[in-house]
Design a protein around this motif. Structure first.
Motif, PDB file in Angstrom:
ATOM      1  N   VAL A  58       0.664  15.460   5.904  1.00 54.87           N
ATOM      2  CA  VAL A  58       0.638  14.093   6.422  1.00 54.87           C
ATOM      3  C   VAL A  58      -0.763  13.471   6.334  1.00 54.87           C
ATOM      4  CG1 VAL A  58       0.170  14.584   8.862  1.00 54.87           C
ATOM      5  CG2 VAL A  58       1.616  12.645   8.255  1.00 54.87           C
ATOM      6  N   ASP A  91      11.470  11.991   3.774  1.00 52.99           N
ATOM      7  CA  ASP A  91      11.048  12.894   2.706  1.00 52.99           C
ATOM      8  C   ASP A  91      10.800  14.312   3.214  1.00 52.99           C
ATOM      9  OD1 ASP A  91      11.192  10.801   0.902  1.00 52.99           O
ATOM     10  OD2 ASP A  91       9.013  10.486   0.804  1.00 52.99           O
ATOM     11  N   ARG A  92      10.485  14.432   4.489  1.00 51.46           N
ATOM     12  CA  ARG A  92      10.187  15.743   5.074  1.00 51.46           C
ATOM     13  C   ARG A  92      11.408  16.340   5.779  1.00 51.46           C
ATOM     14  NH1 ARG A  92       4.661  16.227   6.896  1.00 51.46           N
ATOM     15  NH2 ARG A  92       5.178  18.427   7.126  1.00 51.46           N
ATOM     16  N   HIS A 146       8.290   8.767   5.047  1.00 50.84           N
ATOM     17  CA  HIS A 146       7.645  10.077   5.187  1.00 50.84           C
ATOM     18  C   HIS A 146       8.538  11.037   5.972  1.00 50.84           C
ATOM     19  CE1 HIS A 146       4.223  12.845   5.199  1.00 50.84           C
ATOM     20  NE2 HIS A 146       4.631  13.169   6.414  1.00 50.84           N
ATOM     21  N   LEU A 188      -1.322  10.192   4.250  1.00 51.78           N
ATOM     22  CA  LEU A 188      -0.693   9.036   4.889  1.00 51.78           C
ATOM     23  C   LEU A 188      -1.536   8.545   6.065  1.00 51.78           C
ATOM     24  CD1 LEU A 188       1.794   7.127   5.171  1.00 51.78           C
ATOM     25  CD2 LEU A 188       2.727   8.837   6.744  1.00 51.78           C
ATOM     26  N   LYS A 237       6.658   3.055   5.704  1.00 53.47           N
ATOM     27  CA  LYS A 237       5.874   4.203   5.232  1.00 53.47           C
ATOM     28  C   LYS A 237       6.148   5.428   6.113  1.00 53.47           C
ATOM     29  CE  LYS A 237       1.954   1.989   2.914  1.00 53.47           C
ATOM     30  NZ  LYS A 237       1.746   2.858   1.748  1.00 53.47           N
TER      31      LYS A 237
END
Length: 178
Positions: free
Chosen positions: A116, A63-64, A60, A119, A56
């Motif tokens: 964020v 993806d960023r 993240h 998450l 995860k």
């Protein structure tokens, strides 16, 4: 783009989650060696869950637009005196992970990274569950004490935990002799 300070801390959390999986596999190995296969099964399921947690954070960061840099893992522990000590260490470890999630939340708020938040909120909620479960099992283990019949009962109960589908930690996933 993600703030460098938060990204570095998330990279460290990937390591923490992978070390968690490694620790739980160590615990599973110890339980298997003691013929407590239900507890070993539970720890194998937990190891799988920790790998998901690492991914995860991994996803993240990707993806960023931040490159994930995997770090060396430490062997945390491989031997315990008894099952109670294993569950004590489980609770201590989950509390450590909770503190690290709290640290990430603090950093995210410092750098005003709102993307964020979902998450980290998921992880905060997850850690409440993780600590509650570890605490509950530890209390049951303390109640059991030296009662071997009760220990077998708890072992069997913990062995009912279900692996996520396709888990590589589930022997059924790679046991072709069946």
């Amino acid at each position: 783009m993600i703030h460098e300070k938060l990204a570095k801390a998330m990279n460290e959390q990937i390591r923490n989650e992978l070390e968690s999986a490694y620790l739980y596999l160590s615990m599973a190995a110890w339980f298997h060696a003691k013929s407590l296969d239900g507890m070993a099964h539970w720890m194998r399921c937990q190891a799988h869950e920790e790998m998901i947690h690492a991914m995860k954070f991994f996803d993240h960061l990707n993806d960023r637009g931040y490159a994930v840099v995997l770090q060396d893992l430490k062997q945390i522990k491989t031997e315990w005196q008894n099952p109670i000590e294993v569950w004590e260490d489980t609770l201590v470890h989950e509390r450590f992970i909770t503190s690290k999630i709290d640290d990430l939340t603090t950093i995210a708020r410092e750098v005003r990274d709102y993307a964020v938040e979902p998450l980290l909120a998921w992880f905060s909620k997850e850690q409440v569950e993780e600590e509650a479960t570890a605490s509950r099992v530890l209390e049951q283990m303390k109640m059991v004490g030296q009662d071997r019949s009760a220990l077998i009962f708890v072992d069997r109960e913990l062995g009912t935990r279900v692996f996520p589908p396709g888990s590589p930690f589930n022997p059924a996933a790679y046991n072709t002799a069946a």
